[in-house]
Design an enzyme around this catalytic site. Structure first.
Site, mmCIF file in Angstrom:
data_model
loop_
_atom_site.group_PDB
_atom_site.id
_atom_site.type_symbol
_atom_site.label_atom_id
_atom_site.label_comp_id
_atom_site.label_asym_id
_atom_site.label_seq_id
_atom_site.Cartn_x
_atom_site.Cartn_y
_atom_site.Cartn_z
ATOM 1 N N HIS A 62 40.739 126.055 3.350
ATOM 2 C CA HIS A 62 40.665 124.593 3.277
ATOM 3 C C HIS A 62 39.542 124.140 4.195
ATOM 4 C CE1 HIS A 62 42.250 120.513 2.568
ATOM 5 N NE2 HIS A 62 41.648 120.293 3.723
ATOM 6 N N CYS A 63 38.559 123.441 3.636
ATOM 7 C CA CYS A 63 37.391 123.034 4.431
ATOM 8 C C CYS A 63 37.500 121.544 4.784
ATOM 9 C CB CYS A 63 36.110 123.295 3.642
ATOM 10 S SG CYS A 63 34.639 122.769 4.541
ATOM 11 N N PRO A 64 37.627 121.195 6.072
ATOM 12 C CA PRO A 64 37.711 119.771 6.435
ATOM 13 C C PRO A 64 36.417 119.020 6.154
ATOM 14 C CG PRO A 64 37.608 121.148 8.397
ATOM 15 C CD PRO A 64 37.728 122.072 7.243
ATOM 16 N N ASN A 118 38.673 119.199 1.185
ATOM 17 C CA ASN A 118 39.169 119.810 -0.048
ATOM 18 C C ASN A 118 39.345 121.310 0.178
ATOM 19 O OD1 ASN A 118 39.932 120.036 -2.687
ATOM 20 N ND2 ASN A 118 37.936 119.558 -3.576
#
Ligand SMILES: [Zn+2]
Ligand SMILES: [Zn+2]
Length: 367
Positions: free
Chosen positions: A176-178, A182
């Protein structure tokens, strides 16, 4: 002493059998009660983590997940603000310098390449943010399921993992990439990787383009300012210095100070992003070369150790060779499709549906 008759003996035996029977029932009930209490204890203390250390850190994980979920929009806004600031400073200071100090052909190539990188960065960032990474269907038709998600209580296809930030299972989840607010999964993995690569290319381009001006501002500016403030600017400056500095830098005006600050900010920001994002991108490129995601790397390492104890060599079932792995991720088959789908912006879907995966699973023993 009274003698026991045969009837008394029968009664005594029957009474003893009754007592024995009641004791057995009581023991069975006590055993059942203990089993019930044990089940209650296990259900109350159950956790889905692998170890007690992870359980101890669960509150911290919850806080991090909560922060990432709620500050995701702020992260995306920060990225857009930083990109905008770099573009504005580039237009105001770097581009005029390039146009004035280089030949027409070189300047045009410069402008063309810079705008191409900007277009690719914005396109892939938008698609990485907006594209759904993919959720598994409730009942995958005829799919060999590897496991069940303990959070969603739903079947998980191969390579699918649960995201605690999105609170959902994601197909071929990487992480999960802040920064894109997303998950990186099956349907947006290509956009994420392309964004990272073009972003690193862009920051390298801006750092190199602004190096001369940064050097002037950061190292020489003070000396030049001191010198020209003493002997006079217009009479003594050569033509190139006049082009770089319309007025003596760091001397008196606020305009010069803002110019210097902008160029220094631009170069330091782009260089820092080049190093940080460059290392991250190299790491992800290495994972793609090995045919695994960030999560699968951890799982595969554990499996390698586990199987080594049984004298079995672990083989990644989703590794088809470096070139084939990249072809599968980027969705190209030859140089023409590479130009169309990778070098230019493209919205083509990745190979497969993210539910059924071809695999080259085989067992081989350590020699
Ligand atoms: Zn799940
Ligand atoms: Zn997520």
């Amino acid at each position: 002493m009274t003698k026991l008759g045969s009837n008394d003996l029968v009664i005594l035996v029957l009474k003893m059998r009754t007592i024995w029977f009641r004791c057995s029932i009581s023991c069975a009930k006590i055993k059942q009660w203990f089993q019930y209490m044990r089940l209650c204890y296990k259900s109350l203390t159950y956790n889905s983590f692998d170890s007690t250390v992870e359980s101890a850190f669960e509150p911290i994980f919850c806080i991090v997940d909560f922060s990432v979920r709620w500050f995701g929009v702020a992260f995306v806004t920060t990225v857009l603000c930083l990109i905008t600031s770099v573009v504005v400073i580039f237009y105001l200071h770097i581009l005029p310098y390039v146009l004035r100090t280089h030949s027409t052909l070189y300047s045009h190539l410069h402008v063309l390449y810079g705008h191409y990188l900007l277009m690719m960065i914005l396109f892939h960032y938008y698609k990485a943010v907006r594209t759904d990474p993919g959720k598994p269907p409730l009942q995958p038709p005829g799919v060999p399921l590897t496991s069940l998600c303990k959070r969603c209580i739903l079947p998980k296809p191969p390579r699918t993992h649960h995201c605690s930030v999105c609170k959902n299972c994601r197909l071929k989840m990487d992480h999960h990439c802040p920064w894109i607010n997303n998950c990186v999964g099956h349907f947006n993995h290509r956009y994420f990787m392309s964004f990272c690569i073009f972003m690193v290319m862009g920051t390298i381009y801006v750092s190199l383009s602004s190096w001369v001006l940064f050097n002037d501002c950061f190292n020489l500016g003070e000396k030049v300012a001191r010198m020209y403030s003493m002997i006079g600017w217009q009479d003594n400056a050569d033509e190139e210095t006049k082009i770089r500095h319309p007025s003596p830098p760091n001397t008196c005006t606020g305009k010069d100070r803002s110019y210097n600050s902008s160029v220094v900010y631009l170069w330091i920001l782009c260089s820092a992003v080049t190093v940080a994002l460059g290392l991250l991108t190299l790491w992800h490129m290495l994972l793609i070369c090995r045919g695994e995601t960030s999560i699968e790397k951890l799982i595969n390492e554990k499996d390698t150790i586990r199987l080594r104890k049984r004298n079995v060599k672990f083989v990644n079932p989703y590794h088809f060779g470096i070139v084939e792995n990249w072809k599968m991720l980027l969705g190209f088959s030859n140089w023409k499709s590479f130009l169309r789908k990778v070098v230019l912006p493209s919205t083509h879907l990745p190979d497969g549906d993210g539910i059924v995966w071809k695999s080259n699973y085989k067992t081989s023993f350590i020699a």
